[in-house]
Design a protein around this motif. Sequence first.
Motif, PDB file in Angstrom:
ATOM      1  N   SER A 126       0.828  -1.204   0.000  1.00 11.57           N
ATOM      2  CA  SER A 126       0.000   0.000   0.000  1.00 11.57           C
ATOM      3  C   SER A 126       0.862   1.254   0.000  1.00 11.57           C
ATOM      4  CB  SER A 126      -0.932   0.005   1.215  1.00 11.57           C
ATOM      5  OG  SER A 126      -1.841  -1.072   1.164  1.00 11.57           O
ATOM      6  N   ILE A 186       1.051   3.607   7.462  1.00 10.29           N
ATOM      7  CA  ILE A 186      -0.093   2.858   6.945  1.00 10.29           C
ATOM      8  C   ILE A 186      -0.875   2.221   8.091  1.00 10.29           C
ATOM      9  CG2 ILE A 186      -0.822   0.929   5.480  1.00 10.29           C
ATOM     10  CD1 ILE A 186       0.306   3.229   3.876  1.00 10.29           C
ATOM     11  N   THR A 193      -4.731   2.003   4.640  1.00  5.22           N
ATOM     12  CA  THR A 193      -4.716   3.307   3.987  1.00  5.22           C
ATOM     13  C   THR A 193      -3.634   4.167   4.635  1.00  5.22           C
ATOM     14  OG1 THR A 193      -6.416   4.137   5.501  1.00  5.22           O
ATOM     15  CG2 THR A 193      -7.152   3.232   3.394  1.00  5.22           C
ATOM     16  N   ASP A 211      -9.919  -1.160  -0.049  1.00  8.66           N
ATOM     17  CA  ASP A 211      -9.373  -0.725  -1.349  1.00  8.66           C
ATOM     18  C   ASP A 211      -9.567   0.768  -1.581  1.00  8.66           C
ATOM     19  OD1 ASP A 211      -8.739  -3.379  -1.807  1.00  8.66           O
ATOM     20  OD2 ASP A 211     -10.586  -3.777  -2.902  1.00  8.66           O
TER      21      ASP A 211
END
Length: 204
Positions: free
Chosen positions: A69, A112, A118, A143
């Motif tokens: 991510s 993160i 996120t 997502d």
Amino acid sequence: MRFMLSRYTLVFFMFYAGLLRAGDISADERVSQSNVLTSFAKKPLDETRLWLPASYNKYSLALLKAATSALARPRCLEVKRGTLDLSQSTPERAIFRFLCLQVDGQTYAEVIDGNSFTSLVFEPTKTPACYERLLTKIQSMHDLVWLVESGSIVGDQIARWDFDAKTPGGDPLNFKAVCSLDKNGDAVVKLSPRFLVHPSDAND
């Protein structure tokens, strides 16, 4: 090495800008080349640069997902190292910290969330409380993709974030999050659908 990367990046951007000024490429080609400029310097994730204390091996898969991510962030070209942030993590919520290389050859800290995966590194706003309220609102979403060109701030709004996401069941979401202050001066974040305009409707 960092100097060489910065020099190459500058030359590449100058060449691309020259093409745009000359009008030698189509709109579709500009979008394609813009995507190349965004990702050409990204390096594959090196898992050997991820580290956990021996007693925290249960977070191995989460660390790998968080590193992926982090690398997906537009600003991060390479993950130099990453680990569990013990100072911020709790039994209910792991926080991962990564040292990322950016296009100018400098590094920055990417953080993160271990639940939503996120980024916790948002654009500055007038009050950090907006971040806390926002994270509470989006913690069940999956997502998440933060849009670079978010909507404008109007009226009594302090901040606005536009993003796409999915429900736990996989249904797509197109949302905007707006932070404002209530009568007591406390930050309040409200989520609402972001209505998308199809290109064919823009001329109606």
